[in-house]
Design a protein around this motif. Structure first.
Motif, PDB file in Angstrom:
ATOM      1  N   GLY B  89     -36.778  87.949  75.267  1.00 48.68           N
ATOM      2  CA  GLY B  89     -35.802  88.830  75.670  1.00 48.68           C
ATOM      3  C   GLY B  89     -36.378  90.487  75.864  1.00 48.68           C
ATOM      4  N   VAL B  90     -37.638  90.553  75.471  1.00 48.75           N
ATOM      5  CA  VAL B  90     -38.283  92.059  75.770  1.00 48.75           C
ATOM      6  C   VAL B  90     -38.712  92.101  77.133  1.00 48.75           C
ATOM      7  N   GLY B  91     -37.939  92.939  77.682  1.00 48.36           N
ATOM      8  CA  GLY B  91     -38.001  93.158  79.237  1.00 48.36           C
ATOM      9  C   GLY B  91     -37.093  92.665  80.108  1.00 48.36           C
ATOM     10  N   LEU B  92     -36.230  92.076  79.541  1.00 40.44           N
ATOM     11  CA  LEU B  92     -34.864  91.328  80.041  1.00 40.44           C
ATOM     12  C   LEU B  92     -33.856  92.453  80.394  1.00 40.44           C
ATOM     13  N   GLN B 109     -33.183  80.559  77.265  1.00 41.30           N
ATOM     14  CA  GLN B 109     -33.485  80.264  75.904  1.00 41.30           C
ATOM     15  C   GLN B 109     -34.086  81.604  75.526  1.00 41.30           C
ATOM     16  N   LEU B 110     -33.647  82.421  74.414  1.00 40.83           N
ATOM     17  CA  LEU B 110     -33.850  83.404  73.699  1.00 40.83           C
ATOM     18  C   LEU B 110     -34.193  83.219  72.400  1.00 40.83           C
ATOM     19  N   SER B 111     -35.566  83.736  72.053  1.00 37.48           N
ATOM     20  CA  SER B 111     -36.306  83.640  70.688  1.00 37.48           C
ATOM     21  C   SER B 111     -35.385  84.639  69.787  1.00 37.48           C
ATOM     22  N   LEU B 112     -35.230  84.294  68.586  1.00 39.19           N
ATOM     23  CA  LEU B 112     -34.667  85.273  67.510  1.00 39.19           C
ATOM     24  C   LEU B 112     -35.550  84.829  66.292  1.00 39.19           C
ATOM     25  N   ASP B 130     -33.208  95.035  68.704  1.00 37.69           N
ATOM     26  CA  ASP B 130     -32.247  95.616  69.679  1.00 37.69           C
ATOM     27  C   ASP B 130     -32.338  95.009  70.967  1.00 37.69           C
ATOM     28  N   ARG B 131     -33.570  94.713  71.609  1.00 43.67           N
ATOM     29  CA  ARG B 131     -33.798  94.573  72.885  1.00 43.67           C
ATOM     30  C   ARG B 131     -33.102  92.984  73.046  1.00 43.67           C
ATOM     31  N   VAL B 133     -30.576  91.603  71.299  1.00 46.69           N
ATOM     32  CA  VAL B 133     -29.286  91.646  71.424  1.00 46.69           C
ATOM     33  C   VAL B 133     -28.698  92.069  72.664  1.00 46.69           C
ATOM     34  N   GLU B 134     -29.313  93.160  73.324  1.00 54.23           N
ATOM     35  CA  GLU B 134     -28.992  93.559  74.548  1.00 54.23           C
ATOM     36  C   GLU B 134     -29.039  92.363  75.858  1.00 54.23           C
ATOM     37  N   ALA B 135     -30.362  91.725  75.354  1.00 55.56           N
ATOM     38  CA  ALA B 135     -30.488  90.808  76.542  1.00 55.56           C
ATOM     39  C   ALA B 135     -29.596  89.712  76.692  1.00 55.56           C
ATOM     40  N   ALA B 136     -29.186  89.334  75.462  1.00 56.37           N
ATOM     41  CA  ALA B 136     -28.005  88.305  75.013  1.00 56.37           C
ATOM     42  C   ALA B 136     -26.975  88.746  75.990  1.00 56.37           C
ATOM     43  N   ALA B 137     -26.501  89.847  75.746  1.00 59.45           N
ATOM     44  CA  ALA B 137     -25.197  90.362  76.390  1.00 59.45           C
ATOM     45  C   ALA B 137     -25.363  90.542  78.053  1.00 59.45           C
ATOM     46  N   PHE B 138     -26.599  90.629  78.357  1.00 57.97           N
ATOM     47  CA  PHE B 138     -26.758  90.772  79.917  1.00 57.97           C
ATOM     48  C   PHE B 138     -26.868  89.355  80.266  1.00 57.97           C
ATOM     49  N   VAL B 139     -27.158  88.308  79.796  1.00 57.66           N
ATOM     50  CA  VAL B 139     -27.397  86.974  80.113  1.00 57.66           C
ATOM     51  C   VAL B 139     -25.881  86.515  79.978  1.00 57.66           C
ATOM     52  N   LEU B 140     -25.149  86.737  79.059  1.00 50.74           N
ATOM     53  CA  LEU B 140     -23.626  86.326  79.097  1.00 50.74           C
ATOM     54  C   LEU B 140     -23.066  86.935  80.233  1.00 50.74           C
ATOM     55  N   ALA B 141     -23.279  88.019  80.529  1.00 46.78           N
ATOM     56  CA  ALA B 141     -22.408  89.042  81.540  1.00 46.78           C
ATOM     57  C   ALA B 141     -22.730  88.352  82.859  1.00 46.78           C
ATOM     58  N   GLU B 142     -23.744  87.587  83.009  1.00 46.61           N
ATOM     59  CA  GLU B 142     -24.244  86.904  84.372  1.00 46.61           C
ATOM     60  C   GLU B 142     -23.669  85.496  84.439  1.00 46.61           C
ATOM     61  N   GLY B 143     -22.906  85.170  83.414  1.00 48.90           N
ATOM     62  CA  GLY B 143     -22.421  83.871  83.123  1.00 48.90           C
ATOM     63  C   GLY B 143     -23.405  83.146  82.945  1.00 48.90           C
TER      64      GLY B 143
END
Lengths: 87, 361
Positions: B89-92, B109-112, B130-131, B133-143
């Motif tokens: 997710g870092v850089g996404l 697939q995002l590692s946590l 934090d990155r 959490v942001e990345a997950a939101a961007f992924v969902l926003a793209e469906g």
């Protein structure tokens, strides 16, 4: 159950594999290779038709299609997280 | 002839901003200069598809560090493959997710590393929470559908309820809770990673309750801690059976850890085709099917279930890659595993900093 409306889940891809010469369903971490009947059912899981409707369509194409067979196949696809069911 | 593989794990790079002490990459990381070119990877994808692979897992290291990632995604997509991006997710960023979704990523697939920011960043070795959490939101926003992957070990198993809650909060459709498998980095850090029997016993009902509660919303896949089990895992569902791995330098491996078996002669995509390697190479045929087995596996009905367990683990713990996986209660070497469980686990929790953080040498 026959009124239930199945739909292919988000993130699931249905395609034809030229190498295996079979319809396949691709989803996170999995591949299902479908036989001809299963492929016909999957193609009709469009979020509009009910299981009963699907059985009627398939009865035109194949002899001896029972709605309960379609329902059983759909529930296996739900179990594998390939389709969702509304209703 | 062997059956066609279903998946290709493409380790595009070993470079990664994270330094997790259980990284599945080998101790000897491939350097940037030795990585395959864009053209090489395109050819690898072509060959994998002709061989029968339908899923391409773009992994690493951190695949986002390859500037040609969008092109590689588009190429795998054009071949009809299911494209799975495995990332820290870092850089996404929002733009990168948008680009990758447009080029044909099907799933992320995002590692946590842990349930909380403090825990996550301590285990990852950098401020990544934090990155993510942001990345997950961007992924969902793209469906795009999202899976959260968490590697479990002694340092985070007590937080399993929080990890599950965090995955729900991130909007994951799937959560993979995978107990650490001990190869490479994890083997090196085993003494601080091995969970206690009590931790596993406490975690099991929490996972089972969450699986029941979240049925139909978030699937939870739980990978066992095999040292504590009586039977081995069905490793790779058999050697050279379903998937192949291509390392950043083009080495072709029957499983991501296979380079630990020093007796194995590893082939490379720069000198042979995937078709030749999959079907004809000594490495892919070494442990295929059942003929290579010795007793107790050879005469055991469970061989159809677990395929003798893991070849890398057998090699690492017994020196014989064709031995029964020593975690099996029927193995003559089970005492090796029991001794590790009795002696290696520290009685008091060890700070994560005692872990050797992953780095390039």
């Amino acid at each position: 159950m026959l009124e239930a409306v199945p739909r292919i889940r988000r993130g699931v891809k249905c395609t034809y594999d030229q190498i295996r010469e079979a319809h396949v369903v691709l989803f996170p971490e999995g591949v299902l290779v479908l036989n001809e009947t299963a492929a016909s059912v999957v193609a009709l899981c469009d979020g509009v038709r009910s299981i009963g409707d699907i059985a009627v369509v398939l009865a035109d194409e194949y002899s001896g299609v029972e709605p309960s067979d379609v329902a059983a196949l759909v529930s296996r696809l739900v179990e594998r997280r390939v389709v969702d069911v509304d209703g | 002839m062997a059956e066609a593989p279903f998946g290709l794990l493409a380790e595009l790079t070993h470079r990664c901003p994270l330094q997790c002490g259980y990284c599945s990459n080998p101790l000897e990381l491939v350097r940037r200069e030795a990585e395959l070119s864009t053209e090489d990877w395109r050819r690898v994808f072509d060959q994998a598809r002709s061989l029968g692979a339908l899923q391409v897992h773009l992994s690493g290291g951190e695949p986002l560090l390859r500037p040609d990632l969008p092109e590689l995604v588009a190429h795998a997509n054009s071949l009809g493959c299911y494209v799975n991006l495995v990332t820290s997710g870092v850089g996404l960023s929002r733009d990168r997710v948008r680009t990758l979704a447009a080029r044909g990523v099907d799933h992320v697939q995002l590692s946590l590393q842990d349930a909380t920011k403090a825990g996550n960043d301590r285990i990852a070795g950098i401020k990544a929470f934090d990155r993510k959490v942001e990345a997950a939101a961007f992924v969902l926003a793209e469906g795009l559908p999202l899976t959260v992957n968490t590697v479990l070990h002694r340092q985070n198993l007590d937080n399993i309820a929080g990890i599950i809650a965090m995955a729900e909060q991130l909007g994951a459709e799937r959560l993979e809770l995978a107990n650490t498998q001990y190869y490479g980095w994890a083997l090196r850090n085993r003494a601080v990673l091995l969970p206690t029997r009590k931790q596993l016993a406490v975690a099991a009902p929490i996972v089972a309750a969450a699986q029941a509660r979240l049925k139909g919303r978030m699937e939870i896949v739980y990978v066992i801690a095999d040292y504590h089990e009586a039977h081995p895992k069905p490793c790779m569902y058999g050697w050279g059976a379903r998937q192949l791995t291509v390392a950043p330098n083009g080495d072709v491996l029957p499983c991501p850890a296979a380079s630990v078996i020093s007796s194995l002669q590893i082939e490379n995509v720069l000198s042979a085709s995937l078709h030749e390697i999959w079907h004809d190479s000594p490495s892919f045929n070494a442990f295929r099917g059942f003929d290579w087995m010795q007793d107790p596996c050879r005469s055991c009905p469970r061989k159809e279930i677990d395929f003798g367990g893991c070849r890398c683990q057998a090699f690492q713990l017994t020196g014989d890659a064709a031995a029964t996986d020593p975690v099996c209660s029927l193995s003559q070497d089970r005492s090796t595993v029991d001794l590790i469980l009795e002696t290696e686990m520290e009685p008091a929790p060890v700070p994560a900093m005692a872990m050797a953080m992953r780095k390039m040498r």
